[in-house]
Design a protein around this motif. Structure first.
Motif, PDB file in Angstrom:
ATOM      1  N   ARG A 297       0.837  -1.338  -0.003  1.00 31.59           N
ATOM      2  CA  ARG A 297      -0.106  -0.094  -0.094  1.00 31.59           C
ATOM      3  C   ARG A 297       0.777   1.154   0.002  1.00 31.59           C
ATOM      4  N   ASP A 298       1.853   1.208   0.920  1.00 29.13           N
ATOM      5  CA  ASP A 298       2.934   2.272   0.939  1.00 29.13           C
ATOM      6  C   ASP A 298       3.444   2.821  -0.333  1.00 29.13           C
ATOM      7  N   ALA A 299       4.023   1.749  -1.197  1.00 26.29           N
ATOM      8  CA  ALA A 299       4.511   1.852  -2.439  1.00 26.29           C
ATOM      9  C   ALA A 299       3.523   2.581  -3.410  1.00 26.29           C
ATOM     10  N   LEU A 300       2.277   2.090  -3.416  1.00 21.72           N
ATOM     11  CA  LEU A 300       1.203   2.640  -4.464  1.00 21.72           C
ATOM     12  C   LEU A 300       0.767   3.939  -3.928  1.00 21.72           C
ATOM     13  N   ARG A 301       0.676   4.084  -2.846  1.00 18.31           N
ATOM     14  CA  ARG A 301       0.255   5.584  -2.322  1.00 18.31           C
ATOM     15  C   ARG A 301       1.307   6.344  -2.698  1.00 18.31           C
ATOM     16  N   ALA A 302       2.616   6.366  -2.702  1.00 17.12           N
ATOM     17  CA  ALA A 302       3.720   7.008  -3.149  1.00 17.12           C
ATOM     18  C   ALA A 302       3.690   7.422  -4.443  1.00 17.12           C
ATOM     19  N   LEU A 303       3.235   6.368  -5.236  1.00 18.71           N
ATOM     20  CA  LEU A 303       3.130   6.499  -6.791  1.00 18.71           C
ATOM     21  C   LEU A 303       1.728   7.298  -7.110  1.00 18.71           C
ATOM     22  N   ILE A 304       0.783   7.125  -6.458  1.00 22.07           N
ATOM     23  CA  ILE A 304      -0.370   7.951  -6.654  1.00 22.07           C
ATOM     24  C   ILE A 304      -0.125   9.223  -6.142  1.00 22.07           C
ATOM     25  N   ARG A 305       0.614   9.594  -5.072  1.00 25.79           N
ATOM     26  CA  ARG A 305       0.966  11.174  -4.634  1.00 25.79           C
ATOM     27  C   ARG A 305       1.745  11.625  -6.054  1.00 25.79           C
ATOM     28  N   ASP A 306       2.673  11.090  -6.456  1.00 26.70           N
ATOM     29  CA  ASP A 306       3.400  11.524  -7.524  1.00 26.70           C
ATOM     30  C   ASP A 306       2.661  11.939  -8.871  1.00 26.70           C
ATOM     31  N   ILE A 307       1.713  10.977  -9.011  1.00 24.31           N
ATOM     32  CA  ILE A 307       0.812  11.194 -10.283  1.00 24.31           C
ATOM     33  C   ILE A 307      -0.021  12.298  -9.997  1.00 24.31           C
ATOM     34  N   LYS A 308      -0.578  12.493  -8.893  1.00 24.95           N
ATOM     35  CA  LYS A 308      -1.596  13.660  -8.652  1.00 24.95           C
ATOM     36  C   LYS A 308      -0.589  14.893  -8.650  1.00 24.95           C
ATOM     37  N   ALA A 309       0.434  14.996  -8.176  1.00 28.84           N
ATOM     38  CA  ALA A 309       1.309  16.187  -8.204  1.00 28.84           C
ATOM     39  C   ALA A 309       1.816  16.343  -9.611  1.00 28.84           C
ATOM     40  N   GLY A 310       1.758  15.505 -10.358  1.00 30.30           N
ATOM     41  CA  GLY A 310       2.133  15.721 -11.831  1.00 30.30           C
ATOM     42  C   GLY A 310       3.779  15.317 -12.013  1.00 30.30           C
ATOM     43  N   ARG A 311       4.193  14.706 -11.330  1.00 34.23           N
ATOM     44  CA  ARG A 311       5.477  14.393 -11.500  1.00 34.23           C
ATOM     45  C   ARG A 311       5.907  12.969 -12.102  1.00 34.23           C
TER      46      ARG A 311
END
Length: 63
Positions: free
Chosen positions: A44-58
């Motif tokens: 969950r932590d790895a996917l959560r980090a990925l989603i945060r980066d996606i939402k931030a446009g990175r």
């Protein structure tokens, strides 16, 4: 294999849509919306980090 419960799709500005899922064992999954049979699983932590980066446009170019 456990049954995966998928959340509603999240779509970015470029119409890249994906879904997050969780199974009864607490494993997390991510898939392109409409193609949930082809998924990536991780913590969950790895996917959560990925989603945060996606939402931030990175990392939206990865989708």
């Amino acid at each position: 294999m456990s049954h995966i419960t998928w959340e509603d799709a999240f779509c970015g500005e470029a119409a890249n849509c994906f879904r997050i899922g969780i199974d009864s064992l607490g494993n997390a999954y991510i898939a392109v919306s409409g193609a949930e049979e082809y998924y990536v699983t991780d913590t969950r932590d790895a996917l959560r980090a990925l989603i945060r980066d996606i939402k931030a446009g990175r990392v939206d170019h990865l989708l």
